[in-house]
Design an enzyme around this catalytic site. Sequence first.
Site: not given
Length: 605
Positions: A353-355, A357-359, A374, A413
């Site tokens: 996903a753009p943005g 990088k999730g930790t 996710k 949600d």
Amino acid sequence: MTATRHPFASDIDAATRIAEPDFDLLDALVRTDDPDDQAHTLARVVLAAFDNYYAVSRRIPALAQAAFEARDWAATVRLSKIRLGLYTACIDQLVPLLKAGLPELANDEQLWARAEAELLAAIAERYEADFAFAFWQSLRRKLVSDEWRPVSYDTGPAARPKATSAAILKTIATTLPIRPAVIRDILDGAGLRGPWRDRDGDAALAAAAIEAALEPLGPRAGETAKIEIAESGFFRNRGACLVGRVRLRDRGDMPMRNLPLLIALLNEDDGLVVDAVLCDADELQYAFSSTLANYHATNPHYHELARLLHELMPKRPLGTQYSCIGFHHLGKVAVMTEILAEHRRSKEKLDTAPGFKGTVAIAFTMPSSAYVLKIIRDHPTDDYKFDYFDGLDAVLRKYNLVHEIDRAGSMLDNIIYSNVKLERTMFAPDLLDELLESGIDTVTLERGALVFRHLIVQIKLTPLPLYLTTASAADARAAVINLGDCIKNNAAADIFNKDLDGRNYGVSRIRKVYLFDYDAVEPLTDVRVRGDDAPPGPEFEDGVVFRPADMLGGLRIDDPALRRAFRDAHPELMQPEYWQGMQRALRAGKVPRVMNYPAARRLRR
């Protein structure tokens, strides 16, 4: 404010109690050796459990209306929690009994096939046949721990005719300009018990608001119009609303014109009031957002209600319309069906996903999709801010927590799928590698498909820092101010995001800001709020410690003008007294007010 107690309040337990399973039927199921008799009895056992669930679930909207009329706000919150857990509770009640009585049941494919045919025959003429079939599928999956599949309820043996919104609409013929008497008739038709503060005055103000909203459609005095109102009340927390549209007929110089309509009602100490009138699809979408608690709709025709809401708010997928009126399982099926259809139509690959990088999570999407998917990583990345990671299951519990509460208009949600399979060809190579390397506890590769132990799906947002890089100055300013509203609404729902980082917030298609990452959320009532005279850091205390004075630095709002706009709009957020006051209110069991629509739409008195 102490709400008046309604006589029904002490009876909520009785009205929502799940009846015991039919033990005579269960005994007959266990004792019979005849395959046909066993299939017939199994279908009856499951259908009886569904009927029990459905009867209780249909009582709840009337109880929610009674709670609104009584101003029993604690009861409204309680009813929402009961309804959210009811479907799973009814399945969980029956599954262990079936496992104990017929341990071989899970693997008897022939028995399941015969029993399913019996069930489908029994529900063929029922409105809720698709829902009963969904219940059957859920129960079987719980018994077998089988792959989750999006069963089609629009086609096949449990299908029903395509829903049309006309079946649930009451039509009022009128002429322009709309007279207050017409609106008064609509208010009277709602059938609410209790006095009005000033019904005639509210009707006049609402009529004027609708007239103003009609102006861009080129109305003419004397022109005929129709007001279509859903024959249903919609109740949630402190509020209620009436929903419909105004239709202007096709004329020589103008085609048919439609204006969405939502009349928002409150029940104050001195009586019922029309608080606001909304006539914009985006504003209705916010009021019916899945970021809020579900509405209790008093009309039982859920397909027609979902279709109407989709017609009024076409930017929102149909699947989420089911969820916002509490039919989560049908919404869950519709959302996955939409994702698979998006892939077939666009031929796009799922990719990161753009943005940023999730930790903790790996987020992925298709460019044209309305959704983000996710998973939770086995272990956080090196950029993780906290000393301790509670683990995958603890993070999933936080996502479930957010699903089960009133999200106060400021938290997305989540739909959480278990054991769902997606074809390997749907994934970009780099994403595929990351999922298999960083999600070993969650993702497995089986015969050309990825099987997800869990898969979280949310509506797609633009991460706030990314949005601010491309937004106009006015839109950027509005977004950071709305970020403050989002944080306040989260607090009102007893949610504190200890990672107050702008990357955890996103902007929707209708330019509203929402929190969407939940690995760092905690109950606000458990947080230690400290002022300037507190110890210099959280290392001096156990638990989550929050210093409001430090808030602005963590939000990653780099532009000085935007930082100033946030601070000027929400100075109280940097003060410990605000947070401590909210904690006291929550501990006292109060239900704080949450604004579900723009303040500009409130009627000016």
